[in-house]
Design a protein around this motif. Structure first.
Motif, PDB file in Angstrom:
ATOM      1  N   PRO A 468     -59.598  21.720 -66.500  1.00  0.00           N
ATOM      2  CA  PRO A 468     -60.923  21.942 -65.897  1.00  0.00           C
ATOM      3  C   PRO A 468     -61.923  22.499 -66.905  1.00  0.00           C
ATOM      4  O   PRO A 468     -61.537  23.143 -67.885  1.00  0.00           O
ATOM      5  CB  PRO A 468     -60.621  22.960 -64.786  1.00  0.00           C
ATOM      6  CG  PRO A 468     -59.416  23.698 -65.278  1.00  0.00           C
ATOM      7  CD  PRO A 468     -58.600  22.681 -66.011  1.00  0.00           C
ATOM      8  N   ASP A 469     -63.184  22.217 -66.650  1.00  0.00           N
ATOM      9  CA  ASP A 469     -64.286  22.746 -67.470  1.00  0.00           C
ATOM     10  C   ASP A 469     -64.189  22.324 -68.926  1.00  0.00           C
ATOM     11  O   ASP A 469     -64.667  23.022 -69.820  1.00  0.00           O
ATOM     12  CB  ASP A 469     -64.341  24.281 -67.385  1.00  0.00           C
ATOM     13  CG  ASP A 469     -64.431  24.785 -65.962  1.00  0.00           C
ATOM     14  OD1 ASP A 469     -65.143  24.163 -65.166  1.00  0.00           O
ATOM     15  OD2 ASP A 469     -63.766  25.806 -65.658  1.00  0.00           O
ATOM     16  N   THR A 470     -63.546  21.176 -69.197  1.00  0.00           N
ATOM     17  CA  THR A 470     -63.471  20.693 -70.565  1.00  0.00           C
ATOM     18  C   THR A 470     -64.649  19.788 -70.910  1.00  0.00           C
ATOM     19  O   THR A 470     -64.719  19.289 -72.039  1.00  0.00           O
ATOM     20  CB  THR A 470     -62.162  19.925 -70.786  1.00  0.00           C
ATOM     21  OG1 THR A 470     -62.032  18.907 -69.788  1.00  0.00           O
ATOM     22  CG2 THR A 470     -60.958  20.861 -70.704  1.00  0.00           C
ATOM     23  N   ASP A 472     -69.035  18.918 -69.661  1.00  0.00           N
ATOM     24  CA  ASP A 472     -70.178  19.269 -68.814  1.00  0.00           C
ATOM     25  C   ASP A 472     -70.034  18.622 -67.445  1.00  0.00           C
ATOM     26  O   ASP A 472     -69.679  17.437 -67.334  1.00  0.00           O
ATOM     27  CB  ASP A 472     -71.476  18.806 -69.485  1.00  0.00           C
ATOM     28  CG  ASP A 472     -72.701  19.340 -68.763  1.00  0.00           C
ATOM     29  OD1 ASP A 472     -73.084  18.730 -67.740  1.00  0.00           O
ATOM     30  OD2 ASP A 472     -73.264  20.338 -69.232  1.00  0.00           O
ATOM     31  N   ALA A 473     -70.298  19.388 -66.397  1.00  0.00           N
ATOM     32  CA  ALA A 473     -70.087  18.903 -65.030  1.00  0.00           C
ATOM     33  C   ALA A 473     -70.898  17.654 -64.733  1.00  0.00           C
ATOM     34  O   ALA A 473     -70.486  16.817 -63.901  1.00  0.00           O
ATOM     35  CB  ALA A 473     -70.442  20.009 -64.031  1.00  0.00           C
ATOM     36  N   SER A 474     -72.031  17.482 -65.406  1.00  0.00           N
ATOM     37  CA  SER A 474     -72.869  16.308 -65.146  1.00  0.00           C
ATOM     38  C   SER A 474     -72.205  15.007 -65.567  1.00  0.00           C
ATOM     39  O   SER A 474     -72.551  13.931 -65.083  1.00  0.00           O
ATOM     40  CB  SER A 474     -74.212  16.454 -65.872  1.00  0.00           C
ATOM     41  OG  SER A 474     -74.020  16.485 -67.276  1.00  0.00           O
ATOM     42  N   GLY A 476     -68.910  14.544 -65.258  1.00  0.00           N
ATOM     43  CA  GLY A 476     -67.794  14.316 -64.351  1.00  0.00           C
ATOM     44  C   GLY A 476     -66.453  14.275 -65.043  1.00  0.00           C
ATOM     45  O   GLY A 476     -66.349  14.071 -66.248  1.00  0.00           O
ATOM     46  N   SER A 478     -62.972  15.031 -66.823  1.00  0.00           N
ATOM     47  CA  SER A 478     -62.541  15.930 -67.887  1.00  0.00           C
ATOM     48  C   SER A 478     -62.892  15.309 -69.229  1.00  0.00           C
ATOM     49  O   SER A 478     -63.310  14.145 -69.310  1.00  0.00           O
ATOM     50  CB  SER A 478     -61.021  16.159 -67.814  1.00  0.00           C
ATOM     51  OG  SER A 478     -60.339  14.936 -68.068  1.00  0.00           O
ATOM     52  N   TYR A 479     -62.680  16.073 -70.294  1.00  0.00           N
ATOM     53  CA  TYR A 479     -62.944  15.525 -71.612  1.00  0.00           C
ATOM     54  C   TYR A 479     -62.010  14.349 -71.907  1.00  0.00           C
ATOM     55  O   TYR A 479     -62.415  13.368 -72.522  1.00  0.00           O
ATOM     56  CB  TYR A 479     -62.798  16.606 -72.683  1.00  0.00           C
ATOM     57  CG  TYR A 479     -63.192  16.110 -74.061  1.00  0.00           C
ATOM     58  CD1 TYR A 479     -64.525  15.838 -74.379  1.00  0.00           C
ATOM     59  CD2 TYR A 479     -62.237  15.888 -75.042  1.00  0.00           C
ATOM     60  CE1 TYR A 479     -64.893  15.372 -75.636  1.00  0.00           C
ATOM     61  CE2 TYR A 479     -62.588  15.424 -76.309  1.00  0.00           C
ATOM     62  CZ  TYR A 479     -63.923  15.162 -76.592  1.00  0.00           C
ATOM     63  OH  TYR A 479     -64.278  14.689 -77.837  1.00  0.00           O
ATOM     64  N   TYR A 482     -63.432  11.321 -70.366  1.00  0.00           N
ATOM     65  CA  TYR A 482     -64.584  10.844 -71.125  1.00  0.00           C
ATOM     66  C   TYR A 482     -64.149  10.083 -72.378  1.00  0.00           C
ATOM     67  O   TYR A 482     -64.691   9.020 -72.704  1.00  0.00           O
ATOM     68  CB  TYR A 482     -65.469  12.029 -71.504  1.00  0.00           C
ATOM     69  CG  TYR A 482     -66.627  11.641 -72.400  1.00  0.00           C
ATOM     70  CD1 TYR A 482     -67.750  10.987 -71.892  1.00  0.00           C
ATOM     71  CD2 TYR A 482     -66.581  11.916 -73.773  1.00  0.00           C
ATOM     72  CE1 TYR A 482     -68.795  10.613 -72.726  1.00  0.00           C
ATOM     73  CE2 TYR A 482     -67.624  11.554 -74.605  1.00  0.00           C
ATOM     74  CZ  TYR A 482     -68.727  10.887 -74.072  1.00  0.00           C
ATOM     75  OH  TYR A 482     -69.756  10.519 -74.900  1.00  0.00           O
ATOM     76  N   ARG A 599     -58.925  30.033 -69.616  1.00  0.00           N
ATOM     77  CA  ARG A 599     -59.776  29.738 -68.457  1.00  0.00           C
ATOM     78  C   ARG A 599     -58.971  29.934 -67.178  1.00  0.00           C
ATOM     79  O   ARG A 599     -57.747  30.078 -67.208  1.00  0.00           O
ATOM     80  CB  ARG A 599     -60.351  28.323 -68.544  1.00  0.00           C
ATOM     81  CG  ARG A 599     -59.310  27.217 -68.476  1.00  0.00           C
ATOM     82  CD  ARG A 599     -59.879  25.915 -69.016  1.00  0.00           C
ATOM     83  NE  ARG A 599     -60.056  26.004 -70.462  1.00  0.00           N
ATOM     84  CZ  ARG A 599     -60.950  25.307 -71.154  1.00  0.00           C
ATOM     85  NH1 ARG A 599     -61.751  24.460 -70.534  1.00  0.00           N
ATOM     86  NH2 ARG A 599     -61.049  25.432 -72.457  1.00  0.00           N
ATOM     87  N   TRP A 601     -57.199  28.500 -64.528  1.00  0.00           N
ATOM     88  CA  TRP A 601     -56.622  27.214 -64.125  1.00  0.00           C
ATOM     89  C   TRP A 601     -55.208  27.404 -63.588  1.00  0.00           C
ATOM     90  O   TRP A 601     -54.996  27.483 -62.378  1.00  0.00           O
ATOM     91  CB  TRP A 601     -56.642  26.231 -65.297  1.00  0.00           C
ATOM     92  CG  TRP A 601     -56.162  24.855 -64.948  1.00  0.00           C
ATOM     93  CD1 TRP A 601     -56.206  24.252 -63.709  1.00  0.00           C
ATOM     94  CD2 TRP A 601     -55.562  23.900 -65.831  1.00  0.00           C
ATOM     95  NE1 TRP A 601     -55.682  22.989 -63.767  1.00  0.00           N
ATOM     96  CE2 TRP A 601     -55.283  22.733 -65.053  1.00  0.00           C
ATOM     97  CE3 TRP A 601     -55.261  23.887 -67.178  1.00  0.00           C
ATOM     98  CZ2 TRP A 601     -54.697  21.599 -65.611  1.00  0.00           C
ATOM     99  CZ3 TRP A 601     -54.683  22.753 -67.729  1.00  0.00           C
ATOM    100  CH2 TRP A 601     -54.405  21.623 -66.955  1.00  0.00           C
TER     101      TRP A 601
END
Length: 887
Positions: A468-470, A472-474, A476, A478-479, A482, A599, A601
């Motif tokens: 999580p939080d890997t 930017d939330a915009s 969507g 995870s890294y 992406y 973090r 998690w």
């Protein structure tokens, strides 16, 4: 000064006072370390013949069953570390997984039950490879042979030598400044060419020794810097899996390429101060460090995932599916694994010797510590699950469709990584007393006390780019989401920019043609950014692989040396108390065994660091008798009870397992309640020193082992992060089992014809476990490390200007223990030719040339039966050219 060391010194001081007040009970020793002065004078003999004679003299004069290599002898071998030098000794074998000797076996006893002592003391060791589990075997890659003045292998113990070995104790001796001429200088400048890597690497060493005119103070400094480019290529099978259908199917088959750049630096300092003829002090310091940046790539097929189709199309060899094909449903994937690893060892000790006609005292305080492991790992996987493949392991080959050079055919799989640092530390203090006496045949009474406090630890963290939080939330997800959305295949994001490469593995087919790893691109995406989006990953502790084992040892010994007209020897008793504590995390399963550090998690509802004690004591008697038949021949008899403590990782509460993306995954776990291995051993030897540098020796040895390790299987669930599900894993856990016996014969011949000569030795080992062989219980009925036959052959020639040796080292197959996936692992028979030559340009300058593994032998491993191959590795030849200077 550490609290442990301070407490140990206080204890030794109290013991010294007690020993002084109880003089009638004070029986012991100038230990082996205190005998260096006599031995060092003997080994400083130039020339091959002189060095062989010095080694023979050490063996002949020893009061135990000993084999030796002298300082000059070490320099004449084409060996870059001590393990390779030791492999020339009768009964000693060495492993060469990466083309360089790492660990030794003595008389059929595996690496974990032999000890290596530097000037009589423990040397801490930490392995660099992430799959190596912390054991008691010393990693000899950290000890270059040029630092050594001599090697002695004690195959029968004496009470005054540290316990802990079933096979043998290796004592590595270093030079001391008061035993060398003032302003002694030696320098070596060499280049090593690795044929596989096609790379020249520098190898530099220097030593300087100084002492004052009064010979009361001296300093010696040694430095070694060695680089080595390692390239190992081969066929790998990562396990064999059975099922109710009665077949054994390979789990993974791949063509692997391992690359590593080793950079090893070793520094050694010895300082001596002798204010009086009776009193002297010696300080030794060693620092040896190896940086090892390595990478591995491996294209694999997964026959066990396609088990039904594989069996339907199979070619069988004794129930093993060694040949098959799959159409349209086959799994193929590539792993790119990048690691930054290192290992470093430090040792410091201060010794005091005080000698009078009435008594001698020897005392030592010191500390050794090591750290290392994998400091960072990142691994990438791209897959195709609709492939065709055909494999044949009888004459190895794998053909795939799509081709493994078709970058667009392999899509996103997974990214994983982490770190696995380990540490090893021991603080020690000892006091030894020696009283010359005239009591019948008894010439010396010796006694001593030694205290050792050790700790071995392992940490394990994993990196999760899907955490999580890997990102930017915009954006969507995870890294990891992406990365794979941006780079959906190996043909995107520059992942195939380095083109294709041929993996020079001993196999046919298309699997050896692969997309070359683009390490820089992958690491940039994993740890920097991708298209401006910062990289991030969660860091979690894998609780089951974090542990610490401490060990407090107190040893007392009494030894009487005796000598008459025709015989000599020693009789002793060593009493040892061991207190072990194994610690690890006890945790609930709600977070899959992970605890996220950076973090919010994964946090188990229950998590506690718990410890478990395991204490025991042993009484270890020993007897060594040497009888002179005449001036040339002697008989030896030795009897002793010996012990070896279990490996650190086996004593820990750890658990580890292989890949979870396969059917029937397996793993291993520890057992903090393991007791040591004990053995009663006997030696009888005949030695004929029939000429100045010639020897014929025959030795029979017997070991009655009281308990080998066995195992049982525990099934527990583990979390598969890729499928977000719990998977049942069969864990193999070690247990103390039944004992066994080892019988063997050693034959040794050395003959000098004057200018040229031969050395030959042969060892036969018959090692048996009392436990019945049960294929369903991995490791049952097997003895780790025992080759039935081992031999060395050496021919040498030498004149005033030129010297050369041609050497062959061979051993038959041996059981290596359990693979990381729980399978039994064997090494097939292995033999290697080596050559060294030198030319004396002047009295002080020599040119050297060396060749290692002349016939380019392969390392072959298998699972129990030879048709179930596990690996075929090619390490290639190595060649050395250089100059050595001494003044």
């Amino acid at each position: 000064m550490s609290t442990k060391l301070s407490d140990a010194i206080k204890t030794v001081n109290r013991a010294l006072i007690t020993c002084g007040s109880l003089g009638a009970l004070t029986f012991v020793s100038l230990p082996v370390v205190a005998q260096d002065a006599e031995t060092i004078e003997e080994v400083q003999v130039l020339g091959i013949r002189g060095s062989l004679k010095a080694a023979i003299d050490t063996k002949r004069e020893a009061n135990a069953v000993v084999d030796a290599i002298s300082a000059e002898d070490v320099g004449k071998f084409p060996d870059k570390n001590v393990a390779e030098s030791l492999s020339r000794i009768t009964g000693v074998a060495v492993s060469r997984e990466y083309g360089e000797g790492e660990k030794i076996t003595v008389r059929g006893s595996g690496p974990s039950v032999n000890r290596t002592l530097l000037n009589g003391q423990t040397v801490a060791s930490a392995d660099w490879f992430i799959l190596d589990e912390p054991g008691r075997s010393f990693n000899y890659t950290l000890l270059p042979s040029v630092l050594v003045s001599g090697l002695e292998v004690y195959k029968s113990p004496m009470a005054s030598i540290d316990e802990g070995s079933i096979g043998g104790t290796v004592i590595v001796k270093t030079n001391r400044p008061l035993e060398l001429d003032a302003n002694t200088v030696s320098v070596a400048v060499e280049g090593q060419y690795s044929e596989k890597a096609e790379q020249w690497d520098p190898q530099l060493s220097a030593q300087y020794s100084w002492k004052n005119e009064a010979e009361s103070f001296g300093v010696l400094v040694s430095a070694v810097q060695q680089e080595r480019s390692v390239l190992r290529e081969g066929l790998e099978v990562l396990g064999w899996r059975g099922d109710d259908d009665g077949y054994l199917v390979p789990s993974h088959i791949g063509a692997a390429k391992f690359e590593q750049q080793r950079d090893r630096t070793s520094l050694f300092l010895s300082a001596q101060f002798a204010p009086t003829e009776e009193l002297s002090f010696t300080f030794n310091a060693l620092n040896s460090e190896m940086e090892a940046k390595n990478q591995n790539q491996n294209f694999l097929i997964l026959p066990n995932n396609d088990r039904a189709d594989v069996i339907a199309n199979s070619g069988l060899t004794s129930g093993s599916v060694t040949q098959s094909s799959v159409e349209g449903t086959g799994d193929i994937f590539i792993d790119y694994i990048n690691r930054i690893s290192s290992t470093e060892t430090e040792s410091y000790d201060l010794s005091m010797d005080y000698e009078t006609e009435a008594f001698s005292i020897h005392g030592v305080i010191g500390q050794t510590k090591a750290s290392g492991g994998t400091l960072r790992e990142t691994s990438w996987e791209y897959t195709n699950s609709n492939a065709d493949y055909t494999y044949d392991l009888r004459s190895p080959g794998v053909t795939t469709d799509p081709l493994t050079t078709d970058a667009a055919a392999f899509g996103a799989g997974w990214i994983w990584g982490g770190e696995k640092p380990t540490s090893d530390e021991e603080t020690y203090a000892q006091i030894d007393l020696d009283f010359p006496v005239e009591f019948g045949v008894v010439t010396n009474l010796k006694t001593g006390l030694k205290i050792r406090e050790a700790e071995r630890t392992q940490d394990r963290k994993v990196y999760s780019w899907h955490g999580p939080d890997t990102i930017d939330a915009s954006l969507g997800g995870s890294y990891l989401d992406y990365v794979f959305a941006t780079c959906p295949t190996l043909a995107t994001c520059g992942l195939n920019d380095k083109g294709n490469v041929n993996i020079g593995a001993p196999m046919g087919g298309t699997l050896t043609q692969q997309i070359e790893q683009n390490r820089s691109a992958m690491e940039a995406m994993a740890f920097d950014s991708l298209n401006g989006v910062p990289a991030d990953y969660a860091v979690s502790r894998e609780l089951a692989q974090n542990w610490a084992v401490t060990e407090d040892i107190t040893a007392l010994y009494v030894q009487a040396d005796f000598e008459a007209e025709r015989y000599r020897g020693n009789l002793g008793l060593r009493y040892v108390e061991t207190q072990q504590q194994s610690s690890g995390w006890e945790f609930s399963a709600d977070s899959w065994g992970f605890y996220t550090l950076d973090r919010d998690w994964l946090t188990p509802a229950q998590m506690e660091w718990v410890s478990e004690d395991n204490d025991y004591s042993e009484v270890l008697p020993s007897l060594n008798v040497n009888y002179d038949l005449n001036d040339e021949m002697q008989l030896r008899f030795a009897a002793a009870r010996v012990m070896a403590r279990q490996n650190w990782n086996q004593l820990s509460p750890y658990s580890t397992y292989g890949s979870l993306n396969q059917a029937d995954p397996k793993g291993q776990m520890g057992n903090p309640q393991l007791k040591p291995m004990l053995a009663d051993q006997f030696d009888v030897s005949y030695e004929w020193y029939y000429a100045d540098a010639s020897l014929l020796a025959v030795t029979f040895f017997h070991k009655d082992i009281d308990s080998y390790l066995t195992s049982h299987v525990i099934t527990e669930e583990r979390y598969d992060v890729q499928t977000d599900s719990m998977v049942a894993v069969d864990f193999t856990q070690p247990l103390n089992g039944q004992g066994g016996s080892t019988d063997g014969v050693e034959l040794s011949l050395q003959h000098d014809f004057g200018g040229f000569g031969v050395q030959a030795n042969y060892t036969y080992v018959d090692a048996n476990a009392d436990m019945a062989r049960d294929i369903a219980t991995p490791g049952s009925g097997l003895v780790e490390g025992a080759s039935e036959h081992m031999y060395n052959l050496t021919g040498y020639y030498e004149n005033d200007t030129f010297g050369a040796r041609l050497m062959y080292n061979y051993r038959t197959e041996w059981y290596k223990g359990l693979h990381f996936n729980g399978d039994e692992l064997w090494n097939d028979s292995y033999g290697q030719w080596d050559l060294s030559a030198s030319y004396n340009v002047t009295e002080n300058i020599s040119l050297v040339a060396e060749a290692i593994n002349l016939t380019d032998e392969e390392v072959v491993e298998y699972n129990t039966s030879k048709e179930r191959v596990m690996s075929i590795y090619e390490n290639g030849r190595r060649f050395v050219l250089g100059a050595r200077m001494s003044f």
